[in-house]
Design a protein around this motif. Structure first.
Motif: not given
Lengths: 228, 58, 252
Positions: C3-13
């Motif tokens: 979840x953390x990297x997913x959240x961080x990845x989504x934060x990129x948008x």
């Protein structure tokens, strides 16, 4: 040298730039005359007393050479950018860093070397004490290629923009603080008769580092500025 | 309270220092608000122009 | 990915980041003001007067945290710039470029408060003390990055060029600091070293740390705010920005 090999390409670039500079060798006089005029302004501003001039001579010569080189940096990439030969350099199969290293070498030979040749004349005009003369020359011989390499990286960054002279000064001069400190430190140590080898060795170490890293950084900067 | 403000005689240096600290940070915090208003205004102007052009071409 | 990297990845948008930044920013500012109030109360009221400098030393509670912030923000800018250059993430470019004005502001504060503190202690507004001089060069490095960013028209190319300059700057920071120290010892005798308290009493230390925390929280709030505005300005063409601009436009 096999045609098309890296060595052949490098010598070709170097030969081309030196030939171009030789054809317009009058331009090489500009940095020299600029340095001469700026150095002669100081006695007008500060008075002709020998003691005072001797005290500031090394600093004046160093900063005049630095500012003359700053003005000459514009001619490093701009002519090639305008006639498109810089793009060809970017597209060349040979490593861009080496080709740019040759261009920086040619630029140093055509602008900084004449300045080093007249630096003793400037120092003598400003009554620089005799023991400091050779150290000033050594500091310039080590410092100016360092400035050329460092400046080339920043000129590459601003290759895309027009009239970026002042910006180059704002970006470059803070980075030249260490070079100025060690070069002037060496000469003032020599004037005071103190051991002056250490700052020169620092300059030499920085130069060796820059010789390897600066062309790579210059190539990266040029790629950022031109084809991002 | 007054001797607190006097800052041991150095009030003329301590309080201006704090004033600069808060003034510069307040300006730093407020600066984007002006930029935001200008950006939105330009965007709305562009949207208005586009809708007029779409209306005219329809 | 977890979840953390997913959240961080989504934060990129950009739209996700825009909403996230908008939500977090007020809390960061509130925390900063709270920590600042506690720190200043501790520093200005509770902490005793210095035996040597009297109350003039109280400028330390904004001078030293600002100096730390000047360097900390430069490191953040270089890190974000590195990410932007290597992975070409638009948001990293925006974050790197929006760090610069905040860092310049803190460095400017450091210089002014240092000068204001130097006047009663050394008798002059400006002395070529090694730290003040390094701080001045740091300010020029910031101004160089900001200048380059606004000199190039194309926003993406400008950000990448200025990020590259920030990386060159971060390599030069220790070199400049070392050479200024060496230069200062060469011309030693200009300053008496009482500015930097080597042994700081605990009653003076915790307000300093509280202020350091407050300035970092403030940096977060200011950076998120600036990044949101930069996103709006750059992403004008995208429809999530148009949707944002539209309702605000309909209000009278």
């Amino acid at each position: 040298m096999r045609p098309g090999s890296t060595a052949a390409a490098c010598t070709a670039v170097l030969r081309r730039d030196l030939l171009l500079a030789w054809r317009r060798r009058g331009d090489a006089a500009f940095p020299v005359l600029y340095a001469l005029i700026v150095a002669t302004l100081f006695p007008f501003a500060l008075g002709p007393e020998d003691a005072l001039l001797a005290r500031i001579a090394a600093g004046v010569v160093l900063l005049t050479v630095l500012l003359a080189m700053l003005l000459a940096f514009d001619a490093l990439f701009r002519p090639d950018l305008e006639d498109g030969s810089l793009e060809l350099l970017l597209l060349a199969p040979q490593p861009l860093a080496l080709l740019l290293g040759m261009k920086i070498l040619a630029h140093w030979l055509t602008t900084a070397l004449p300045l080093i040749v007249i630096a003793p004349l400037l120092a003598m005009m400003l009554h620089l004490p005799a023991p400091a003369q050779p150290v000033l020359l050594a500091a310039l011989l080590l410092g100016t290629p360092l400035l050329s390499l460092l400046g080339a990286v920043l000129v590459a960054l601003t290759a895309g923009t027009h009239r970026s002279g002042m910006l180059l000064a704002l970006m470059l001069l803070p980075l030249t603080v260490p070079v100025v400190i060690f070069a002037a430190g060496a000469v003032s140590a020599a004037e005071a008769g103190l051991p002056h080898l250490a700052p020169l060795l620092w300059l030499g170490a920085a130069l060796v580092l820059a010789l390897v890293l600066a062309p790579l950084a210059c190539a990266a900067a040029l790629r950022i500025a031109l084809d991002a | 309270m007054t001797d607190f403000l006097a800052m041991g005689g150095y009030a003329a240096y301590v309080w201006p220092a704090y004033a600069v600290f808060f003034a510069v940070l307040a300006w730093d915090y407020a600066a984007p608000a002006l930029r935001r208003r200008r950006a939105l205004r330009e965007l709305r102007a562009r949207l208005a122009r586009q809708s007029v052009r779409k209306g005219a071409s329809a | 990915m977890n979840t953390l990297t997913l959240w961080l990845h989504k934060l990129g948008s950009p739209p996700t980041f825009y909403r996230f930044a908008g939500a977090v920013r007020p809390w960061l500012l509130a925390a900063a003001l709270l920590a600042g109030a506690i720190g200043l109360y501790g520093g200005l009221v509770l902490a005793p007067a210095d035996y040597q400098q009297g109350d003039a030393y109280r400028i330390i509670f904004i001078h030293v945290p600002s100096a730390w912030m000047g360097l900390f923000i430069y490191a953040c800018m270089a890190a974000a710039g590195f990410v932007a250059l290597v992975w070409r993430i638009k948001l990293a470019e925006i974050v790197a470029m929006e760090c610069a004005p905040i860092g310049a502001a803190f460095t400017f504060i450091t210089l002014v408060t240092g000068s204001l503190w130097g006047k009663p202690m050394w008798g002059t507004w400006w002395t070529w003390d090694a730290r003040l001089t390094s701080e001045l060069v740091l300010l020029f490095l910031y101004l160089g990055v900001i200048g380059l960013y606004y000199a190039i028209e194309d926003r993406r190319k400008a950000a990448r060029a200025a990020a590259f300059l920030a990386l060159i700057g971060i390599i030069n920071l220790p070199i400049v600091h070392f050479s200024v120290q060496w230069w200062n010892t060469l011309h030693q005798g200009s300053t008496v070293r009482i500015l930097g308290p080597s042994h700081i009493a605990p009653s003076m230390l915790w307000p300093l740390l509280a202020m350091a925390l407050a300035t970092k929280l403030y940096f977060g709030a200011s950076l998120l705010g600036r990044a949101r505005v930069a996103l709006l300005a750059q992403e004008g063409g995208k429809d999530w920005v148009r949707a944002l601009a539209q309702p605000e436009g309909s209000r009278p």
